[in-house]
Design a protein around this motif. Structure first.
Motif, short mmCIF file in Angstrom:
data_model
loop_
_atom_site.label_atom_id
_atom_site.label_comp_id
_atom_site.label_asym_id
_atom_site.label_seq_id
_atom_site.Cartn_x
_atom_site.Cartn_y
_atom_site.Cartn_z
N ASN A 119 9.25 67.87 16.56
CA ASN A 119 9.10 67.36 15.20
C ASN A 119 10.44 67.08 14.54
O ASN A 119 10.51 66.29 13.62
N SER A 120 11.51 67.78 14.96
CA SER A 120 12.83 67.49 14.42
C SER A 120 13.90 67.86 15.43
O SER A 120 13.72 68.72 16.29
N VAL A 121 15.02 67.18 15.31
CA VAL A 121 16.20 67.41 16.14
C VAL A 121 17.34 67.68 15.17
O VAL A 121 17.51 66.94 14.20
N LYS A 152 16.48 56.04 10.06
CA LYS A 152 16.54 55.48 8.72
C LYS A 152 16.57 56.61 7.70
O LYS A 152 15.85 57.60 7.84
N LEU A 153 17.42 56.43 6.69
CA LEU A 153 17.43 57.34 5.54
C LEU A 153 17.87 56.50 4.35
O LEU A 153 19.00 56.01 4.31
N CYS A 156 12.89 58.88 12.37
CA CYS A 156 13.08 58.17 13.63
C CYS A 156 11.71 57.95 14.26
O CYS A 156 10.83 58.81 14.19
N ASP A 157 11.53 56.78 14.86
CA ASP A 157 10.34 56.55 15.67
C ASP A 157 10.70 55.64 16.84
O ASP A 157 11.79 55.11 16.91
N GLN A 216 11.94 63.70 12.69
CA GLN A 216 13.18 63.74 11.92
C GLN A 216 14.37 64.15 12.78
O GLN A 216 14.24 64.99 13.68
N ILE A 217 15.49 63.53 12.47
CA ILE A 217 16.78 63.95 13.01
C ILE A 217 17.56 64.46 11.80
O ILE A 217 17.88 63.69 10.89
#
Length: 99
Positions: free
Chosen positions: A3-5, A34-35, A72-73, A90-91
């Protein structure tokens, strides 16, 4: 995919992904982070296909990443132009503490 890195700004980001949905050799695979107004495409590299699992890496230089949680996708476009997205993850980019 997790789910996140978590990364530190400036780290080399390399994600290794495995997909067991079959041979993706004719698909176009893209990914980006993207953010807010920040957007960066990730570099895709094929690793291999074996035993029904397709393996690839996504990578990027993170020195320009903003601090925060970037979405991220991964997007697959098959030979018939059918588009499929993997779930967004999410990253999390953090500032380095040690100088």
């Amino acid at each position: 995919m997790a789910n996140s890195v978590q990364i530190k700004k400036g780290d080399s980001l390399v994600l290794t992904c495995a997909d067991d949905s079959g041979d993706l050799s004719t698909a176009t695979i893209e990914a980006a982070v993207k953010l807010g107004g920040f957007y960066k495409a990730l570099t895709f590299a094929e690793v291999g296909y074996s035993g029904g699992v397709y393996t690839y890496t996504l990578s990027a230089d993170t020195s320009t990443f903003p601090i925060g949680s970037l979405d991220c996708d991964i997007k697959y476009t098959d030979a018939s132009d059918v588009i499929t997205y993997q779930p967004t993850f999410q990253i999390v980019c953090q500032e380095s503490v040690t100088k």
